[in-house]
Write an enzyme that holds these catalytic residues in place. Structure first.
Site, short mmCIF file in Angstrom:
data_model
loop_
_atom_site.label_atom_id
_atom_site.label_comp_id
_atom_site.label_asym_id
_atom_site.label_seq_id
_atom_site.Cartn_x
_atom_site.Cartn_y
_atom_site.Cartn_z
CE1 TYR A 128 -3.90 -0.98 -4.42
CE2 TYR A 128 -4.80 -3.18 -4.70
CZ TYR A 128 -4.36 -2.17 -3.87
OH TYR A 128 -4.35 -2.35 -2.52
CB VAL B 145 -0.10 -6.07 4.00
CG1 VAL B 145 -1.35 -5.46 4.60
CG2 VAL B 145 -0.24 -6.28 2.51
CE LYS C 250 -3.88 1.00 -1.39
NZ LYS C 250 -4.29 0.29 -0.18
CE1 TYR D 222 -3.56 0.73 4.53
CE2 TYR D 222 -2.80 -0.50 6.42
CZ TYR D 222 -2.66 -0.14 5.11
OH TYR D 222 -1.64 -0.66 4.40
CB SER E 10 -0.93 0.02 1.21
OG SER E 10 -2.09 -0.71 0.91
N1 GLN Z 1 -1.97 -5.41 -2.16
C1 GLN Z 1 -2.56 -5.33 -0.87
C2 GLN Z 1 -4.07 -5.43 -0.98
O1 GLN Z 1 -4.61 -4.88 -1.87
C3 GLN Z 1 -2.18 -4.02 -0.25
C4 GLN Z 1 -2.87 -3.77 1.07
C5 GLN Z 1 -2.02 -3.06 2.06
O2 GLN Z 1 -0.80 -2.98 1.95
N2 GLN Z 1 -2.65 -2.58 3.07
O3 GLN Z 1 -4.72 -6.06 -0.19
#
Ligand code: GLN
Length: 304
Positions: A187, A257, A64, A239, A61
């Protein structure tokens, strides 16, 4: 600086056993939960690192942030924020519930839905061209040709049904522009970009330097755009734990993650920490503790 980084790792290590590596992406389940690293980059070009700062991990993430940077650079901020909002979601990053109440418009660019909506705006017909645009910009910033971890990418592509559902759901409301499968695949690819802490801290350094990359002296973003990105990292970057991160660390951050957290200390430094063991909200326990230690020791919180 080296001794403070070592001390930060030492203070964080006892907490690693409380976490678990991400299991829902099968390839991430093979990560080593004992790894821990940190790197700091300063606008004068110096950098410092400790522990597993040279180990590659998928940024997940954290991508992003760079997807948003790429989109703002090519389309301008107004066009991007026609599609996504500026508010924390208070929900897990993968959640679908709010999307239904809010006509498919993601709350912010840092939940999965928001990043997919922005991926749909990027230039390029295919997901690999779009990935090259995002990763190309990051490669210039960190000084190495970056690539994706193909195992992690294929693993998420083959199992990421919830993310695909989020993409199709947004397409129903015309939030996704063009082919939804291209947006979702862009993505997945962006999430699989592999970097080390040192590279990540270098790539994020312009966000702590008013939009200018101090190494190349190139302006990456206007200062007012950097202000928006750093604000969104503060309110939405971890988050549904963003409030707690603001209290405990007190600087803009973005987690993934894969175990990374990128932290920006405006005007001062960028920090990337990494440890694959995650808490129940999907944030790296070790990276968080390292940042909390550094913030307290160096007085980094913007709110103190
Ligand atoms: N690729 C992971 C997902 O879409 C990224 C989520 C994350 O890092 N929080 O679930």
């Amino acid at each position: 600086m080296h001794s403070i980084l070592d001390a930060a790792l030492q203070s964080a290590r006892p907490f690693l056993s409380k976490g678990k590596v991400a299991a829902y992406i099968p390839a991430l389940n093979r990560a080593n939960p004992d790894q821990l690293g940190v790197a700091v980059c300063l606008p004068d070009g110096s950098s410092f690192s400790a522990g597993d700062a040279g180990v590659g991990f998928t940024i997940q993430s954290i991508s992003k942030v760079f997807t948003l940077v790429t989109a703002i650079r090519s389309l301008g901020r107004d066009r991007v924020f026609e599609r996504v909002g500026l508010e924390p979601s208070g929900n897990p990053f993968y959640s679908l519930v709010q999307l239904e109440y809010e006509a498919g418009r993601p709350r912010n660019p840092f939940i999965n839905a928001g990043a997919m909506a922005i991926s749909s705006l990027l230039p390029g017909e295919t997901s690999s061209i779009r990935l090259d645009v995002v990763a190309g910009g990051m490669s210039e910033l960190c000084g190495r040709e970056l690539s994706i971890n193909v195992d992690v990418y294929s693993s998420e592509r083959d199992t990421g049904n919830r993310n695909k559902a989020v993409g199709f759901f947004m397409k129903h409301f015309d939030i996704i522009e063009g082919d939804v499968t291209v947006a979702v695949d862009t993505y997945f690819r962006s999430c699989s970009i592999e970097m080390t802490c040192l590279e990540l801290a270098r790539a994020g350094l312009f966000l702590s330097n008013h939009g200018v990359d101090p190494t190349s002296k190139q302006r990456i973003l206007e200062q007012h755009d950097v202000q928006w990105i750093n604000s969104l990292m503060t309110t939405c970057g971890l988050y549904d734990a963003s409030g707690e991160f603001a209290c405990r660390v007190g600087v803009p951050g973005k987690s993934g993650v894969g175990g990374g957290i990128l932290a920006i200390v405006p005007g001062k430094m960028s920090i990337a920490a990494f440890g694959p063991a995650l808490d129940e909200k999907g944030n790296s326990i070790g990276a968080w503790k390292v940042l909390e230690f550094l913030s307290a020791e160096m007085g980094l919180s913007l709110y103190a």
